[in-house]
Write a protein that holds these residues in place. Sequence first.
Motif, PDB file in Angstrom:
ATOM      1  N   LYS A  40      -1.489  11.404   4.537  1.00  0.00           N
ATOM      2  CA  LYS A  40      -2.607  11.057   5.412  1.00  0.00           C
ATOM      3  C   LYS A  40      -2.637   9.553   5.626  1.00  0.00           C
ATOM      4  N   TYR A  41      -3.161   9.179   6.790  1.00  0.00           N
ATOM      5  CA  TYR A  41      -3.283   7.773   7.128  1.00  0.00           C
ATOM      6  C   TYR A  41      -4.694   7.552   7.637  1.00  0.00           C
ATOM      7  N   LEU A  42      -5.455   6.693   6.967  1.00  0.00           N
ATOM      8  CA  LEU A  42      -6.845   6.452   7.362  1.00  0.00           C
ATOM      9  C   LEU A  42      -7.030   4.997   7.767  1.00  0.00           C
ATOM     10  N   GLU A  43      -7.792   4.795   8.825  1.00  0.00           N
ATOM     11  CA  GLU A  43      -8.157   3.448   9.273  1.00  0.00           C
ATOM     12  C   GLU A  43      -9.670   3.381   9.332  1.00  0.00           C
ATOM     13  N   PHE A  44     -10.251   2.318   8.831  1.00  0.00           N
ATOM     14  CA  PHE A  44     -11.679   2.130   9.048  1.00  0.00           C
ATOM     15  C   PHE A  44     -12.091   0.677   8.906  1.00  0.00           C
ATOM     16  N   ASP A  45     -13.308   0.401   9.381  1.00  0.00           N
ATOM     17  CA  ASP A  45     -13.866  -0.944   9.260  1.00  0.00           C
ATOM     18  C   ASP A  45     -14.698  -1.027   8.001  1.00  0.00           C
ATOM     19  N   LEU A  46     -14.689  -2.205   7.384  1.00  0.00           N
ATOM     20  CA  LEU A  46     -15.531  -2.456   6.214  1.00  0.00           C
ATOM     21  C   LEU A  46     -16.446  -3.629   6.542  1.00  0.00           C
ATOM     22  N   ASP A  47     -17.738  -3.402   6.431  1.00  0.00           N
ATOM     23  CA  ASP A  47     -18.704  -4.440   6.773  1.00  0.00           C
ATOM     24  C   ASP A  47     -18.913  -5.357   5.571  1.00  0.00           C
ATOM     25  N   THR A  48     -17.902  -6.179   5.283  1.00  0.00           N
ATOM     26  CA  THR A  48     -17.976  -7.137   4.168  1.00  0.00           C
ATOM     27  C   THR A  48     -16.985  -8.253   4.431  1.00  0.00           C
ATOM     28  N   ASN A  49     -17.232  -9.418   3.847  1.00  0.00           N
ATOM     29  CA  ASN A  49     -16.291 -10.528   3.989  1.00  0.00           C
ATOM     30  C   ASN A  49     -15.655 -10.917   2.662  1.00  0.00           C
ATOM     31  N   ASP A  50     -16.034 -10.223   1.608  1.00  0.00           N
ATOM     32  CA  ASP A  50     -15.542 -10.528   0.265  1.00  0.00           C
ATOM     33  C   ASP A  50     -14.316  -9.656  -0.023  1.00  0.00           C
ATOM     34  N   ARG A  51     -13.142 -10.250   0.068  1.00  0.00           N
ATOM     35  CA  ARG A  51     -11.894  -9.502  -0.037  1.00  0.00           C
ATOM     36  C   ARG A  51     -11.733  -8.813  -1.397  1.00  0.00           C
ATOM     37  N   ALA A  52     -12.042  -9.555  -2.479  1.00  0.00           N
ATOM     38  CA  ALA A  52     -11.875  -9.000  -3.828  1.00  0.00           C
ATOM     39  C   ALA A  52     -12.799  -7.795  -4.020  1.00  0.00           C
ATOM     40  N   GLN A  53     -14.032  -7.959  -3.535  1.00  0.00           N
ATOM     41  CA  GLN A  53     -14.990  -6.853  -3.657  1.00  0.00           C
ATOM     42  C   GLN A  53     -14.543  -5.658  -2.807  1.00  0.00           C
ATOM     43  N   ALA A  54     -14.051  -5.950  -1.597  1.00  0.00           N
ATOM     44  CA  ALA A  54     -13.580  -4.882  -0.708  1.00  0.00           C
ATOM     45  C   ALA A  54     -12.448  -4.100  -1.364  1.00  0.00           C
ATOM     46  N   GLU A  55     -11.543  -4.816  -2.034  1.00  0.00           N
ATOM     47  CA  GLU A  55     -10.430  -4.135  -2.703  1.00  0.00           C
ATOM     48  C   GLU A  55     -10.923  -3.222  -3.822  1.00  0.00           C
ATOM     49  N   ALA A  56     -11.867  -3.697  -4.594  1.00  0.00           N
ATOM     50  CA  ALA A  56     -12.420  -2.890  -5.687  1.00  0.00           C
ATOM     51  C   ALA A  56     -13.120  -1.652  -5.143  1.00  0.00           C
ATOM     52  N   ARG A  57     -13.874  -1.848  -4.051  1.00  0.00           N
ATOM     53  CA  ARG A  57     -14.603  -0.728  -3.448  1.00  0.00           C
ATOM     54  C   ARG A  57     -13.625   0.288  -2.860  1.00  0.00           C
ATOM     55  N   LEU A  58     -12.573  -0.214  -2.219  1.00  0.00           N
ATOM     56  CA  LEU A  58     -11.565   0.681  -1.634  1.00  0.00           C
ATOM     57  C   LEU A  58     -10.887   1.522  -2.705  1.00  0.00           C
ATOM     58  N   LYS A  59     -10.543   0.871  -3.820  1.00  0.00           N
ATOM     59  CA  LYS A  59      -9.910   1.585  -4.923  1.00  0.00           C
ATOM     60  C   LYS A  59     -10.828   2.724  -5.387  1.00  0.00           C
ATOM     61  N   ASP A  60     -12.097   2.394  -5.493  1.00  0.00           N
ATOM     62  CA  ASP A  60     -13.109   3.363  -5.902  1.00  0.00           C
ATOM     63  C   ASP A  60     -13.186   4.542  -4.918  1.00  0.00           C
ATOM     64  N   MET A  61     -13.183   4.235  -3.619  1.00  0.00           N
ATOM     65  CA  MET A  61     -13.228   5.287  -2.593  1.00  0.00           C
ATOM     66  C   MET A  61     -12.011   6.208  -2.703  1.00  0.00           C
ATOM     67  N   CYS A  62     -10.842   5.593  -2.915  1.00  0.00           N
ATOM     68  CA  CYS A  62      -9.613   6.387  -3.010  1.00  0.00           C
ATOM     69  C   CYS A  62      -9.674   7.305  -4.223  1.00  0.00           C
ATOM     70  N   GLU A  63     -10.081   6.754  -5.357  1.00  0.00           N
ATOM     71  CA  GLU A  63     -10.110   7.533  -6.596  1.00  0.00           C
ATOM     72  C   GLU A  63     -11.129   8.670  -6.515  1.00  0.00           C
ATOM     73  N   LYS A  64     -12.261   8.385  -5.856  1.00  0.00           N
ATOM     74  CA  LYS A  64     -13.357   9.356  -5.868  1.00  0.00           C
ATOM     75  C   LYS A  64     -13.305  10.367  -4.737  1.00  0.00           C
ATOM     76  N   LEU A  65     -12.759   9.981  -3.595  1.00  0.00           N
ATOM     77  CA  LEU A  65     -12.813  10.909  -2.456  1.00  0.00           C
ATOM     78  C   LEU A  65     -11.504  11.039  -1.677  1.00  0.00           C
ATOM     79  N   LEU A  66     -10.895   9.912  -1.335  1.00  0.00           N
ATOM     80  CA  LEU A  66      -9.827   9.971  -0.322  1.00  0.00           C
ATOM     81  C   LEU A  66      -8.529  10.575  -0.829  1.00  0.00           C
ATOM     82  N   ALA A  67      -8.215  10.368  -2.110  1.00  0.00           N
ATOM     83  CA  ALA A  67      -6.980  10.924  -2.656  1.00  0.00           C
ATOM     84  C   ALA A  67      -7.296  11.828  -3.840  1.00  0.00           C
ATOM     85  N   ASN A  68      -6.502  12.878  -3.987  1.00  0.00           N
ATOM     86  CA  ASN A  68      -6.554  13.696  -5.189  1.00  0.00           C
ATOM     87  C   ASN A  68      -5.473  13.141  -6.114  1.00  0.00           C
TER      88      ASN A  68
END
Lengths: 80, 80
Positions: A40-68
């Motif tokens: 799967k390939y997902l594209e989306f916008d993130l309403d944040t300017n903090d890159r480090a925080q965005a990376e942590a949040r993305l990792k969390d999204m992947c672990e919890k929902l986007l990937a098994n």
Amino acid sequence: MKAKVYVTIKQNVLDPQGSAVQGALHSMGFEEVDKVRIGKYLEFDLDTNDRAQAEARLKDMCEKLLANTVVEDYRFELEG
Amino acid sequence: MKAKVYVTIKQNVLDPQGSAVQGALHSMGFEEVDKVRIGKYLEFDLDTNDRAQAEARLKDMCEKLLANTVVEDYRFELEG
């Protein structure tokens, strides 16, 4: 910030969808194709300017929902 | 040669799967996420060393099987 997420099936896990597409390609004359894997390939916008925080949040999204993570790997890219 | 193909839904076409994932992410507290679009990502080997020919063949595969060009866009990368 724009996020791109790639979710792929782990190397040692069977990919029946990939096998089906490979069979179809072969039967259409594309016999040079081998080892088809479909993810799967997902594209989306993130309403944040903090890159480090965005990376942590993305990792969390992947672990919890986007990937098994039992059978899938994921990786992501951040732009902007 | 290794091929990577990205198949995405065209900008002006609705993406119900993307909307569902966005709703799920919001309900899990990831409210910074917007405009989720979900596509396919394919990886495979091509048994050829002719890059120009491989590109032409890949375009053909995308047009004929991998993407529905009425509602989907595709792009690909060749490595090696």
